[in-house]
Design an enzyme around this catalytic site. Structure first.
Site, PDB file in Angstrom:
ATOM      1  N   SER A 159       0.860  -1.183   0.000  1.00 25.82           N
ATOM      2  CA  SER A 159       0.000   0.000   0.000  1.00 25.82           C
ATOM      3  C   SER A 159       0.888   1.223   0.000  1.00 25.82           C
ATOM      4  O   SER A 159       1.995   1.194   0.539  1.00 25.82           O
ATOM      5  CB  SER A 159      -0.897   0.001   1.245  1.00 25.82           C
ATOM      6  N   TYR A 168       1.979   1.875   9.221  1.00 21.11           N
ATOM      7  CA  TYR A 168       1.554   0.902   8.213  1.00 21.11           C
ATOM      8  C   TYR A 168       2.216   1.207   6.875  1.00 21.11           C
ATOM      9  O   TYR A 168       2.855   0.350   6.264  1.00 21.11           O
ATOM     10  CB  TYR A 168       0.037   0.941   8.085  1.00 21.11           C
TER      11      TYR A 168
END
Length: 260
Positions: A159, A168
């Protein structure tokens, strides 16, 4: 128990609506036996919560597709977990020839409110565990016979979401480099290694407003689905996909292409 079907290990398959489940079902229908990992404690602390019976439901679908399968619960922040997972998958199904990294730690936080503990856990799960899984996969794969098909496949999901999801996104950036490096370093084993960025795929985390905004920004006017991701994974794991190597592939319906 072993069979003539190749074996894929897919991490992060805890929910029927997840990308990992979609990949598992697609590969099962393409003739693979499937090992999966999940962690119920992770779902417990996420907004969607634990869905009792989801892992069993996924594996029932895999068996219906003709696959032998095994579900392995594992906390991949544990440094010993990757070797245990590969050992169990191998002992139950046979040599793993495709490693699909679809697990993640993903807890929203921004630059100034990310704790050290959260940052470290993101990197332990998303990067360190992935490295250890790749190492164990490579050690057990060895050097397949010249006619082995597929010789070895690694596919990771990534991502580019960073803002307000900093640990993340940062850990996914490190994962990209790790897997792309493996494409060269493991090439003499007949291994290909690629990364897929699927863009926004609603698996239960999007608000209505967010989903509407993504549709408006996507040329096809719809959201991505686990099946969209799974179709590309299946291609990369096939003999036909064997010349694609060391790539970060955007498979997002054009969502990442922004107009002027």
């Amino acid at each position: 128990m072993t069979s003539l079907r190749p074996v894929a290990l897919i991490t992060g398959v805890g929910r029927t609506v997840g990308i990992g489940a979609g990949i598992a079902e697609r590969l099962a229908s393409a003739g693979w036996d499937i090992a999966t990992t999940h962690l119920e404690a992770y779902d417990d602390r996420m907004p969607w919560g634990r869905k009792p019976g989801d892992v069993e439901a996924v594996h029932a679908r895999l068996r219906d597709a003709g696959a032998a399968s095994v579900a392995i619960e594992a906390d991949l922040s544990d440094i010993a977990a990757p070797a245990r997972v590969i050992d169990e998958a191998t002992s139950r199904l046979g040599r793993v020839s495709a490693l699909i990294l679809s697990h993640c730690e993903s807890v929203d936080s921004s630059l100034m409110d990310t704790s050290v503990e959260s940052f470290d856990r993101h990197f332990a799960v998303n990067v360190r565990a992935s490295m250890l899984l790749i190492q164990e996969f490579s050690r057990r794969l060895g050097r397949p016979a010249a006619n082995a098909d597929p010789a070895g496949r690694i596919v990771a999901l990534t991502s580019d979401h960073v803002v307000n999801n900093l640990p993340y996104g940062a850990s996914k950036g490190a994962l990209d480099r790790l897997v792309i490096g493996a494409s060269r370093e493991l090439g003499d084993q007949g291994v290909t290694a690629n990364v897929i960025n699927p863009g926004p795929v609603d698996t239960g985390w999007m608000t209505t407003e967010m989903a509407d905004a993504v549709r408006a920004e996507t040329p096809a006017g719809r959201l991505g689905t686990p099946s969209d991701v799974a179709n590309l994974v299946a291609f990369l794991c096939s003999a036909a996909g064997g010349w694609v190597n060391g790539q970060l592939l955007h498979s997002d319906g054009g969502w990442s292409v922004k107009g002027g």
